[in-house]
Design a protein around this motif. Structure first.
Motif, PDB file in Angstrom:
ATOM      1  N   ALA A 340       0.858  -1.189   0.000  1.00  0.00           N
ATOM      2  CA  ALA A 340       0.000   0.000   0.000  1.00  0.00           C
ATOM      3  C   ALA A 340       0.889   1.231   0.000  1.00  0.00           C
ATOM      4  O   ALA A 340       2.003   1.217   0.527  1.00  0.00           O
ATOM      5  CB  ALA A 340      -0.919   0.006   1.222  1.00  0.00           C
ATOM      6  N   TYR A 341       0.400   2.303  -0.582  1.00  0.00           N
ATOM      7  CA  TYR A 341       1.168   3.541  -0.568  1.00  0.00           C
ATOM      8  C   TYR A 341       1.318   4.030   0.870  1.00  0.00           C
ATOM      9  O   TYR A 341       0.370   3.983   1.663  1.00  0.00           O
ATOM     10  CB  TYR A 341       0.488   4.595  -1.439  1.00  0.00           C
ATOM     11  N   LEU A 342       2.504   4.475   1.194  1.00  0.00           N
ATOM     12  CA  LEU A 342       2.820   4.892   2.547  1.00  0.00           C
ATOM     13  C   LEU A 342       1.982   6.104   2.941  1.00  0.00           C
ATOM     14  O   LEU A 342       1.838   7.056   2.162  1.00  0.00           O
ATOM     15  CB  LEU A 342       4.313   5.239   2.647  1.00  0.00           C
ATOM     16  N   THR A 343       1.447   6.080   4.161  1.00  0.00           N
ATOM     17  CA  THR A 343       0.657   7.190   4.686  1.00  0.00           C
ATOM     18  C   THR A 343       1.247   7.663   6.006  1.00  0.00           C
ATOM     19  O   THR A 343       1.936   6.916   6.701  1.00  0.00           O
ATOM     20  CB  THR A 343      -0.812   6.782   4.901  1.00  0.00           C
ATOM     21  N   TYR A 344       0.969   8.930   6.337  1.00  0.00           N
ATOM     22  CA  TYR A 344       1.463   9.476   7.606  1.00  0.00           C
ATOM     23  C   TYR A 344       0.840   8.757   8.794  1.00  0.00           C
ATOM     24  O   TYR A 344       1.509   8.473   9.788  1.00  0.00           O
ATOM     25  CB  TYR A 344       1.163  10.969   7.683  1.00  0.00           C
ATOM     26  N   THR A 345      -0.435   8.477   8.711  1.00  0.00           N
ATOM     27  CA  THR A 345      -1.146   7.726   9.738  1.00  0.00           C
ATOM     28  C   THR A 345      -1.957   6.649   9.041  1.00  0.00           C
ATOM     29  O   THR A 345      -2.255   6.760   7.840  1.00  0.00           O
ATOM     30  CB  THR A 345      -2.093   8.637  10.549  1.00  0.00           C
ATOM     31  N   PRO A 346      -2.317   5.576   9.736  1.00  0.00           N
ATOM     32  CA  PRO A 346      -3.116   4.534   9.090  1.00  0.00           C
ATOM     33  C   PRO A 346      -4.382   5.108   8.459  1.00  0.00           C
ATOM     34  O   PRO A 346      -5.190   5.756   9.118  1.00  0.00           O
ATOM     35  CB  PRO A 346      -3.440   3.583  10.251  1.00  0.00           C
ATOM     36  N   GLY A 347      -4.511   4.930   7.159  1.00  0.00           N
ATOM     37  CA  GLY A 347      -5.661   5.441   6.435  1.00  0.00           C
ATOM     38  C   GLY A 347      -5.621   6.923   6.160  1.00  0.00           C
ATOM     39  O   GLY A 347      -6.594   7.484   5.648  1.00  0.00           O
ATOM     40  N   GLY A 348      -4.490   7.586   6.465  1.00  0.00           N
ATOM     41  CA  GLY A 348      -4.402   9.025   6.328  1.00  0.00           C
ATOM     42  C   GLY A 348      -3.783   9.470   5.019  1.00  0.00           C
ATOM     43  O   GLY A 348      -3.801   8.754   4.007  1.00  0.00           O
ATOM     44  N   ARG A 349      -3.208  10.667   5.047  1.00  0.00           N
ATOM     45  CA  ARG A 349      -2.640  11.300   3.858  1.00  0.00           C
ATOM     46  C   ARG A 349      -1.416  10.523   3.370  1.00  0.00           C
ATOM     47  O   ARG A 349      -0.565  10.103   4.154  1.00  0.00           O
ATOM     48  CB  ARG A 349      -2.253  12.739   4.197  1.00  0.00           C
ATOM     49  N   ARG A 350      -1.305  10.375   2.055  1.00  0.00           N
ATOM     50  CA  ARG A 350      -0.156   9.679   1.483  1.00  0.00           C
ATOM     51  C   ARG A 350       1.111  10.523   1.577  1.00  0.00           C
ATOM     52  O   ARG A 350       1.072  11.746   1.453  1.00  0.00           O
ATOM     53  CB  ARG A 350      -0.406   9.356   0.006  1.00  0.00           C
ATOM     54  N   VAL A 351       2.231   9.845   1.746  1.00  0.00           N
ATOM     55  CA  VAL A 351       3.546  10.480   1.687  1.00  0.00           C
ATOM     56  C   VAL A 351       3.950  10.582   0.219  1.00  0.00           C
ATOM     57  O   VAL A 351       3.835   9.607  -0.528  1.00  0.00           O
ATOM     58  CB  VAL A 351       4.584   9.652   2.471  1.00  0.00           C
ATOM     59  N   LYS A 352       4.424  11.753  -0.208  1.00  0.00           N
ATOM     60  CA  LYS A 352       4.812  11.951  -1.608  1.00  0.00           C
ATOM     61  C   LYS A 352       6.319  11.779  -1.757  1.00  0.00           C
ATOM     62  O   LYS A 352       7.100  12.237  -0.922  1.00  0.00           O
ATOM     63  CB  LYS A 352       4.375  13.333  -2.074  1.00  0.00           C
ATOM     64  N   HIS A 353       6.701  11.149  -2.884  1.00  0.00           N
ATOM     65  CA  HIS A 353       8.129  10.850  -3.080  1.00  0.00           C
ATOM     66  C   HIS A 353       8.356  10.459  -4.535  1.00  0.00           C
ATOM     67  O   HIS A 353       7.549   9.740  -5.125  1.00  0.00           O
ATOM     68  CB  HIS A 353       8.540   9.711  -2.146  1.00  0.00           C
ATOM     69  N   PRO A 354       9.460  10.914  -5.158  1.00  0.00           N
ATOM     70  CA  PRO A 354       9.745  10.549  -6.556  1.00  0.00           C
ATOM     71  C   PRO A 354      10.465   9.200  -6.632  1.00  0.00           C
ATOM     72  O   PRO A 354      10.494   8.435  -5.656  1.00  0.00           O
ATOM     73  CB  PRO A 354      10.656  11.699  -7.004  1.00  0.00           C
ATOM     74  N   ARG A 355      11.079   8.926  -7.770  1.00  0.00           N
ATOM     75  CA  ARG A 355      11.837   7.685  -7.934  1.00  0.00           C
ATOM     76  C   ARG A 355      13.233   7.896  -7.343  1.00  0.00           C
ATOM     77  O   ARG A 355      14.191   8.205  -8.040  1.00  0.00           O
ATOM     78  CB  ARG A 355      11.931   7.289  -9.403  1.00  0.00           C
ATOM     79  N   ALA A 356      13.333   7.713  -6.057  1.00  0.00           N
ATOM     80  CA  ALA A 356      14.578   7.946  -5.323  1.00  0.00           C
ATOM     81  C   ALA A 356      14.569   7.067  -4.090  1.00  0.00           C
ATOM     82  O   ALA A 356      13.510   6.625  -3.619  1.00  0.00           O
ATOM     83  CB  ALA A 356      14.718   9.413  -4.930  1.00  0.00           C
ATOM     84  N   ALA A 357      15.750   6.814  -3.557  1.00  0.00           N
ATOM     85  CA  ALA A 357      15.853   6.025  -2.337  1.00  0.00           C
ATOM     86  C   ALA A 357      15.083   6.714  -1.220  1.00  0.00           C
ATOM     87  O   ALA A 357      15.156   7.929  -1.049  1.00  0.00           O
ATOM     88  CB  ALA A 357      17.318   5.856  -1.945  1.00  0.00           C
ATOM     89  N   ASN A 358      14.321   5.941  -0.475  1.00  0.00           N
ATOM     90  CA  ASN A 358      13.670   6.449   0.738  1.00  0.00           C
ATOM     91  C   ASN A 358      13.880   5.408   1.822  1.00  0.00           C
ATOM     92  O   ASN A 358      13.454   4.270   1.700  1.00  0.00           O
ATOM     93  CB  ASN A 358      12.209   6.798   0.506  1.00  0.00           C
ATOM     94  N   PHE A 359      14.583   5.811   2.871  1.00  0.00           N
ATOM     95  CA  PHE A 359      15.077   4.850   3.857  1.00  0.00           C
ATOM     96  C   PHE A 359      14.460   5.105   5.226  1.00  0.00           C
ATOM     97  O   PHE A 359      14.324   6.256   5.654  1.00  0.00           O
ATOM     98  CB  PHE A 359      16.595   4.967   4.000  1.00  0.00           C
ATOM     99  N   ALA A 360      14.128   4.020   5.918  1.00  0.00           N
ATOM    100  CA  ALA A 360      13.693   4.072   7.310  1.00  0.00           C
ATOM    101  C   ALA A 360      14.747   3.390   8.170  1.00  0.00           C
ATOM    102  O   ALA A 360      15.374   2.416   7.737  1.00  0.00           O
ATOM    103  CB  ALA A 360      12.336   3.395   7.481  1.00  0.00           C
ATOM    104  N   TRP A 361      14.942   3.912   9.389  1.00  0.00           N
ATOM    105  CA  TRP A 361      15.940   3.338  10.295  1.00  0.00           C
ATOM    106  C   TRP A 361      15.353   3.175  11.695  1.00  0.00           C
ATOM    107  O   TRP A 361      14.584   4.010  12.169  1.00  0.00           O
ATOM    108  CB  TRP A 361      17.158   4.250  10.413  1.00  0.00           C
ATOM    109  N   ASN A 362      15.751   2.103  12.378  1.00  0.00           N
ATOM    110  CA  ASN A 362      15.471   1.940  13.799  1.00  0.00           C
ATOM    111  C   ASN A 362      16.375   2.854  14.609  1.00  0.00           C
ATOM    112  O   ASN A 362      17.555   3.029  14.279  1.00  0.00           O
ATOM    113  CB  ASN A 362      15.737   0.498  14.243  1.00  0.00           C
ATOM    114  N   CYS A 363      15.846   3.434  15.685  1.00  0.00           N
ATOM    115  CA  CYS A 363      16.628   4.252  16.605  1.00  0.00           C
ATOM    116  C   CYS A 363      16.587   3.626  17.999  1.00  0.00           C
ATOM    117  O   CYS A 363      15.656   2.888  18.329  1.00  0.00           O
ATOM    118  CB  CYS A 363      16.096   5.682  16.640  1.00  0.00           C
ATOM    119  N   SER A 364      17.569   3.946  18.804  1.00  0.00           N
ATOM    120  CA  SER A 364      17.703   3.293  20.106  1.00  0.00           C
ATOM    121  C   SER A 364      16.566   3.644  21.057  1.00  0.00           C
ATOM    122  O   SER A 364      16.326   2.926  22.031  1.00  0.00           O
ATOM    123  CB  SER A 364      19.046   3.661  20.739  1.00  0.00           C
TER     124      SER A 364
END
Length: 688
Positions: A340-364
């Protein structure tokens, strides 16, 4: 990887072996040049006097370079350069057990994908300020070796996993009967390892078996030659490790014409010391990887992973559709929720992004950070796979934006919700593109790497920026730093404070040229309109020449700002429809002189353009000076309260001001229809 990022400047010369590199600031290239110059033999036709003149010129050039450094820590020239041989890609870092930082990078003397591309590693013991002599994991003289990622085991061994063109393929067929000479995204997935913290690497290369999928069988070679690469950091998941791989089913328009994500899971790589006994299985179950949602395009690639506290895995990846896609696995990667297209909140507004790396990271701290570029939507999809009217879906990777994530419970299981984003890094030239980042956390500080495919850098993220993101959901305090004017409204005129200049004359330079101040300002107002008729003036400080600022309703439901310095104008407006008649709204307009970008945060939400436009934020000219006009600011009755700051508020501060105005505001939509306090949450005496 993409055909999208290309080198624009001359490459850095290949590094010389030494015990340590010189400090990696932009002047260091001049330092190396001067050292080489002074070591040059004296019989090359240059007189000693002429040599001294050139040396003085080099010293002056280095001094000018140092003086030209931006004071804004978000500017990429503030980072420490990571050495390379010219082309520089995927600068990824792990911390070794002897407290060094080990970085792996894909590099070469040519451009991306050219012969000689290989992988290097290097160590730093001072958090990236200097680097020890690089070590070739694979030599430049061998088959192309590319796109390495690092996995550290429980006992300190570190694996480097990468593409290897073992079969020396020299071209690849396109699905449209053409061919590409680029051969860095195919062949065999392999690894080497180090048991001495990156000082040396195993002589033997080991191949990782990858199960055939439908897209492999359907490629132009019938699966006898496979296309793939990887940018995603391996994820430790209990006793196992989960690694990403981006399979390519077709080469063609846009280079990778069809792609999808798979995962390599090893149950024993973290503990098994005999590399020949390490086992791998290719996931997900079945023979179709993670693709786009129904109706989406053919491109789904550069998958990366984070783990949630309940053991779930979150995956996010890029597409050609204008929005990134995400999915969750509750069983270690065997099965996944429907993409599913990434949203800010479940069922909310979609995050916009072009054809580029988009990375998520775990934090301590149990939260997450996410790198993306905050524009796109259908406008990217309409460009097609290659380009249209000189524009490409690979474009506009500047600035890079960052937002934080936190876990929340849903009927389907734990999910991530995301904060409003901040500008993390930028370059003054909008055509410069930065991508393929990595995150390092140490002693409470956060660092990020990035590359423009020519220079890779390491940046420390300013603590207020990252902590503001982590605390954004709970922050309810009005920002006081830089507050120039505060009024409750109800006044037709107030004294207009002097706004900072964006561009001034530099008297220290011999030519008295211009100098950017990197200054900015923010205007915060609570307003309530009886109608949305365009042309309504809210704030006006213009003088008879037109110099000053104007805040008005430019189109139905949109607030606009116009800036005039007496020589030129600039402006931008909010998304349409964010303002409704008869309801109070909180608006923060930020004019940021670092990246030269204007943003609107309305009711705690940063405008992103929605379905109406690709960008919700707009640029202004770097030669704009100070938009000061009349000494009097006219205010419309619709303005209930006003604050003006002599600095650019961060997004998190704008959200905090909004929440302070409505202490019960848990979401941007929770307080619509309520009346704000007279002073928007702060009843201190007005200042003018």
């Amino acid at each position: 990887m993409s055909m999208g990022l290309r080198s624009r400047q001359r490459p850095i010369a290949p590094t010389r072996p030494s015990s340590s590199f010189v400090p990696c600031w932009p002047g260091s290239r001049s330092q190396r040049a001067m050292k080489t110059f002074m070591r040059s033999p004296g019989d090359e036709g240059l007189s000693s006097g002429f040599r001294v003149l050139i040396l003085l010129w080099l010293l002056a050039w280095a001094a000018m370079a140092a003086e030209g450094l931006s004071e804004d820590p978000r500017h990429i020239d503030r980072g420490h350069i990571i050495p390379s041989e010219g082309y520089a890609d995927q600068p990824y870092i792990v911390k070794t057990d002897d407290r060094a930082w080990l970085c792996v990078i894909t590099t070469g003397a040519g451009r991306e994908g050219q012969a000689g591309q290989h992988v290097l590693s290097m160590r730093s013991t001072d958090r990236g300020r200097t680097w020890e002599t690089p070590v070739a994991i694979e030599p430049a003289s061998g088959p192309e070796a590319s796109y390495a990622v690092l996995l550290k085991t429980t006992y300190g061994r570190i694996y480097a996993l990468y593409n290897h063109n073992t079969d020396q393929v020299r071209e690849v067929k396109r699905e449209d009967q053409g061919a590409y000479p680029r051969v860095d995204s195919l062949g065999h997935y392999v690894f080497k390892y180090t048991d001495d913290h990156g000082r040396t690497w195993s002589a033997q290369r080991h191949e990782i078996p990858v199960r055939e999928f439908e897209c492999d069988r359907n490629n132009v070679y019938g699966g006898t030659l496979r296309f793939f690469w990887n940018v995603g950091r391996p994820l430790v998941l209990g006793d196992s490790a989960l690694m990403t791989l981006h399979k390519v089913g077709a080469m063609g328009e846009g280079f990778f014409a069809q792609s999808e994500g798979v995962f390599l899971k090893s149950a024993n790589i973290l503990t098994e010391r005999d590399p020949t006994k390490i086992t791998f299985e290719t996931l997900p179950d079945g023979d179709i990887g993670l693709r786009t949602p129904p109706g989406g395009g053919r491109v789904a690639e550069e998958h990366n992973l984070v783990r949630l506290s309940d053991g779930s895995v979150f995956c996010v990846y890029r597409t050609l559709d204008g929005w990134p896609v995400s999915a969750y696995s509750r069983d270690g990667g065997h099965t996944w929720t429907a993409p599913a297209y990434l949203t800010y909140t479940p069922g909310g507004r979609r995050v916009k992004h072009p054809r580029a790396a988009n990375f998520a990271w775990n934090c301590s701290n149990g939260k997450f950070l996410y790198w993306f570029h905050n524009h796109g939507g259908r406008f990217v999809a309409e460009l097609g796979a290659a380009r249209k009217d000189g524009r490409s879906p690979y474009d506009d990777r500047n600035p890079a934006w960052l937002m934080a994530g936190r876990e929340g419970d849903t009927p389907e299981g734990r999910r991530i919700e995301w904060s409003q984003p901040e500008i993390l890094l930028y370059d003054d030239d909008p055509y410069i593109r930065m991508s393929y980042p990595d995150l390092v956390e140490e002693d409470g500080a956060f660092y990020v790497t990035e590359t423009q495919k020519h220079v890779a850098r390491l940046h420390e993220i300013a603590a207020p920026l990252v902590q503001g993101l982590f605390n954004q959901w709970d922050h309810r305090t009005v920002a006081r730093e830089g507050l120039l004017l505060e009024t409750h409204g109800g006044e037709a005129k107030v004294t207009m404070p002097t706004l900072p200049a964006f561009n001034v004359r530099d008297p220290q330079r011999a030519d008295h040229a211009g100098k950017e101040t990197r200054a900015g300002f923010s205007i915060e107002l609570w307003l309530q309109l009886d109608s949305l008729a365009a042309g309504q003036t809210l704030l006006d400080s213009r003088d008879d020449t037109g110099a000053g600022i104007l805040v008005a309703i430019a189109r139905p439901g949109a607030v606009a700002i116009a800036l005039h310095d007496g020589r030129q104008q600039a402006g931008w407006d909010s998304d349409r429809g964010v303002i409704q008649a008869g309801r109070p709204h909180h608006v923060v307009i930020t004019v940021d002189g670092g990246p030269k970008i204007i943003t609107f945060v309305v009711d705690g939400t940063l405008c992103d353009g929605g379905d109406e436009r690709q960008f919700g934020w707009g640029r202004f000219s770097p030669t704009l000076r100070a938009p000061n006009g009349s000494a009097t600011l006219k205010m419309a009755p619709a303005v209930r309260s006003l604050r003006i700051y002599n600095r650019a508020l961060r997004t998190s501060e704008a959200v905090g001001n909004y929440r302070a105005g409505h202490p019960k505001a848990d979401t941007p939509s929770a307080v619509q229809g309520q009346n704000p306090p007279a002073a928007a949450g702060d009843r201190s005496r007005p200042r003018r």
